[in-house]
Design a protein around this motif. Structure first.
Motif, PDB file in Angstrom:
ATOM      1  N   GLU A  68       0.833  -1.205   0.000  1.00  0.00           N
ATOM      2  CA  GLU A  68       0.000   0.000   0.000  1.00  0.00           C
ATOM      3  C   GLU A  68       0.866   1.253   0.000  1.00  0.00           C
ATOM      4  OE1 GLU A  68      -2.697  -0.078   3.240  1.00  0.00           O
ATOM      5  OE2 GLU A  68      -3.718  -1.909   2.589  1.00  0.00           O
ATOM      6  N   LYS A  69       1.913   1.248   0.826  1.00  0.00           N
ATOM      7  CA  LYS A  69       2.800   2.410   0.897  1.00  0.00           C
ATOM      8  C   LYS A  69       3.592   2.575  -0.401  1.00  0.00           C
ATOM      9  CE  LYS A  69       1.739   3.805   4.991  1.00  0.00           C
ATOM     10  NZ  LYS A  69       1.034   5.117   5.167  1.00  0.00           N
ATOM     11  N   GLU A  70       3.961   1.463  -1.031  1.00  0.00           N
ATOM     12  CA  GLU A  70       4.646   1.539  -2.321  1.00  0.00           C
ATOM     13  C   GLU A  70       3.754   2.214  -3.355  1.00  0.00           C
ATOM     14  OE1 GLU A  70       7.795   0.042  -3.801  1.00  0.00           O
ATOM     15  OE2 GLU A  70       8.259   0.673  -1.758  1.00  0.00           O
ATOM     16  N   CYS A  71       2.461   1.871  -3.340  1.00  0.00           N
ATOM     17  CA  CYS A  71       1.525   2.458  -4.307  1.00  0.00           C
ATOM     18  C   CYS A  71       1.306   3.942  -4.011  1.00  0.00           C
ATOM     19  CB  CYS A  71       0.204   1.698  -4.271  1.00  0.00           C
ATOM     20  SG  CYS A  71      -0.874   2.038  -5.678  1.00  0.00           S
ATOM     21  N   GLU A  72       1.265   4.309  -2.740  1.00  0.00           N
ATOM     22  CA  GLU A  72       1.131   5.717  -2.383  1.00  0.00           C
ATOM     23  C   GLU A  72       2.340   6.518  -2.875  1.00  0.00           C
ATOM     24  OE1 GLU A  72       0.521   5.981   1.796  1.00  0.00           O
ATOM     25  OE2 GLU A  72      -1.370   4.865   1.755  1.00  0.00           O
ATOM     26  N   ALA A  73       3.533   5.951  -2.687  1.00  0.00           N
ATOM     27  CA  ALA A  73       4.743   6.627  -3.160  1.00  0.00           C
ATOM     28  C   ALA A  73       4.740   6.750  -4.682  1.00  0.00           C
ATOM     29  CB  ALA A  73       5.976   5.860  -2.696  1.00  0.00           C
ATOM     30  N   ALA A  74       4.263   5.716  -5.369  1.00  0.00           N
ATOM     31  CA  ALA A  74       4.189   5.761  -6.828  1.00  0.00           C
ATOM     32  C   ALA A  74       3.227   6.849  -7.288  1.00  0.00           C
ATOM     33  CB  ALA A  74       3.740   4.403  -7.363  1.00  0.00           C
ATOM     34  N   ALA A  75       2.107   7.017  -6.582  1.00  0.00           N
ATOM     35  CA  ALA A  75       1.137   8.053  -6.945  1.00  0.00           C
ATOM     36  C   ALA A  75       1.743   9.441  -6.776  1.00  0.00           C
ATOM     37  CB  ALA A  75      -0.117   7.905  -6.091  1.00  0.00           C
ATOM     38  N   GLN A  76       2.480   9.648  -5.686  1.00  0.00           N
ATOM     39  CA  GLN A  76       3.125  10.943  -5.467  1.00  0.00           C
ATOM     40  C   GLN A  76       4.176  11.230  -6.542  1.00  0.00           C
ATOM     41  OE1 GLN A  76       4.656  10.855  -1.472  1.00  0.00           O
ATOM     42  NE2 GLN A  76       2.613  10.803  -0.528  1.00  0.00           N
ATOM     43  N   GLU A  77       4.973  10.215  -6.845  1.00  0.00           N
ATOM     44  CA  GLU A  77       6.011  10.381  -7.865  1.00  0.00           C
ATOM     45  C   GLU A  77       5.398  10.649  -9.230  1.00  0.00           C
ATOM     46  OE1 GLU A  77      10.128   8.103  -8.363  1.00  0.00           O
ATOM     47  OE2 GLU A  77       8.438   6.885  -9.046  1.00  0.00           O
ATOM     48  N   THR A  93      -4.126   3.860 -13.895  1.00  0.00           N
ATOM     49  CA  THR A  93      -3.164   4.880 -14.331  1.00  0.00           C
ATOM     50  C   THR A  93      -1.762   4.545 -13.842  1.00  0.00           C
ATOM     51  OG1 THR A  93      -4.883   6.577 -14.332  1.00  0.00           O
ATOM     52  CG2 THR A  93      -2.599   7.328 -14.218  1.00  0.00           C
ATOM     53  N   ILE A  94      -1.648   4.130 -12.582  1.00  0.00           N
ATOM     54  CA  ILE A  94      -0.336   3.846 -11.993  1.00  0.00           C
ATOM     55  C   ILE A  94       0.273   2.591 -12.615  1.00  0.00           C
ATOM     56  CG2 ILE A  94       0.884   3.244  -9.866  1.00  0.00           C
ATOM     57  CD1 ILE A  94      -1.266   4.894  -8.358  1.00  0.00           C
ATOM     58  N   PHE A  95      -0.491   1.499 -12.635  1.00  0.00           N
ATOM     59  CA  PHE A  95       0.044   0.239 -13.161  1.00  0.00           C
ATOM     60  C   PHE A  95       0.407   0.347 -14.644  1.00  0.00           C
ATOM     61  CE2 PHE A  95      -2.764  -2.283  -9.950  1.00  0.00           C
ATOM     62  CZ  PHE A  95      -1.995  -1.790  -8.909  1.00  0.00           C
ATOM     63  N   GLY A  96      -0.387   1.115 -15.389  1.00  0.00           N
ATOM     64  CA  GLY A  96      -0.186   1.194 -16.827  1.00  0.00           C
ATOM     65  C   GLY A  96       0.720   2.302 -17.287  1.00  0.00           C
TER      66      GLY A  96
END
Length: 336
Positions: A68-77, A93-96
């Motif tokens: 979950e935290k990895e995905c949050e960091a990816a969204a911020q980046e 959007t993030i995965f693709g």
């Protein structure tokens, strides 16, 4: 080599069951289990996979806080890279996301890469039917995983609550869903996935463009009585009905165009006759060996005269992918 039959009363303290072990050359041999070994029932005789053809809502769950935290960091980046507000729940959007277009700072980023793809590969894909978590879906290959990601991304951009995720696959055992309740759900290996917009107006527009005469009411009645939004798609009749709903548009055509009576005979005291779908039945039809055929019968009734008439189509559900065995035809009950 299998052990020879023994007297169970005299050997019960020596042999408890038979275990299957692979030999070094990948052949299968049997050995006798010692009294201290146990074998779970599903390991002793694996159950055959159950064919699934189901429609529902697909969502992502992460099995632990780290993901979950990895995905949050990816969204911020990603928000910083694209100058857009990306939510941690915009999974499509993030995965693709494909890197390489916004930055040329390194040879790595200059190539077309998907830096957050690992999140999709570690996610739990949960399908809910009628707002109830029903299956954990595992993609069979990268093709199905791409389809999952595209489905999520499409829904994020369109915000279409009527868009259904249709899954064709096989159920193998059970697994944890990954949500907070840690629910244990049937696990389905997805062999194919496609989306279906169940909005009446969208279906009508698509069918009218294909030359099929229909109405929103006819579509609504069919989808409601076929029960495609509520069934688990794991029985022969449910798979047959779901196949017709999503792959056989002829069932949506209004049936009054096939009535042979003159228009003057279809009015009573100035009232125009309308045909409406009364109910849908299914039955197992006679078939050749190793084939399972399901008749799906559509019963109509006229609004003024009350006259009833029926049509049916036959679907072969013997294999994972159902197909139309016989097209929609007049149905005459044996009692008539």
């Amino acid at each position: 080599m299998s052990s020879s039959p023994q007297n169970s009363s005299s050997h019960s303290d020596q042999i408890s069951t038979t275990l299957i072990e692979p030999a070094p050359d990948n052949t299968v041999v049997q050995r006798e289990a010692t009294p201290s070994e146990t074998v779970a029932p599903d390991e002793e005789m694996p159950l055959a996979p159950i064919a699934i053809y189901v429609a529902g809502k697909l969502r992502v769950e992460f099995a632990n806080k780290g993901l979950e935290k990895e995905c949050e960091a990816a969204a911020q980046e990603l928000s910083a890279i694209t100058n857009q507000s990306i939510s941690p729940h915009d999974y499509g959007t993030i995965f693709g996301y494909e890197a390489g277009k916004e930055s040329d700072d390194s040879a790595y980023l200059s190539r077309k890469t998907r830096p957050y793809r690992y999140l999709a590969e570690n996610a739990k894909w949960v399908l809910s039917v009628d707002e109830q978590d029903t299956y954990v879906i595992e993609p069979h290959s990268v093709v199905e995983l791409n389809e999952f990601i595209h489905f999520l991304k499409q829904n994020e951009s369109q915000s279409n609550s009527h868009n259904l995720c249709v899954i064709i696959g096989e159920q193998f055992g059970y697994t944890e869903s990954g949500n907070e309740e840690a629910s244990v759900l049937p696990k389905v290996h997805c062999k194919h996935m496609f989306s279906f917009n169940a909005d009446n107006e969208a279906v009508e527009k698509k069918l009218t463009g294909a030359g099929i005469n229909t109405t929103s009411r006819a579509i609504n009645d069919l989808l409601r009585l076929l029960n495609v939004k509520q069934n688990r798609g794991n029985t022969e009749s449910e798979r047959a009905k779901n196949f017709l709903a999503f792959r056989y548009p002829d069932i949506y055509a209004i049936r009054n165009s096939e009535v042979t009576e003159k228009s003057s005979e279809r009015t009573t005291a100035g009232q125009t006759e309308h045909e409406f779908l009364r109910r849908i039945d299914t039955r197992i039809a006679q078939s050749a060996p190793e084939h399972t055929l399901v008749d799906v019968i559509f019963h109509y009734q006229r609004s003024v005269s009350g006259r009833q008439f029926s049509y049916y189509a036959t679907v072969d559900v013997s294999q994972l992918f159902p197909y139309l065995h016989s097209p929609l035809s007049d149905y005459i009950p044996h009692s008539q």
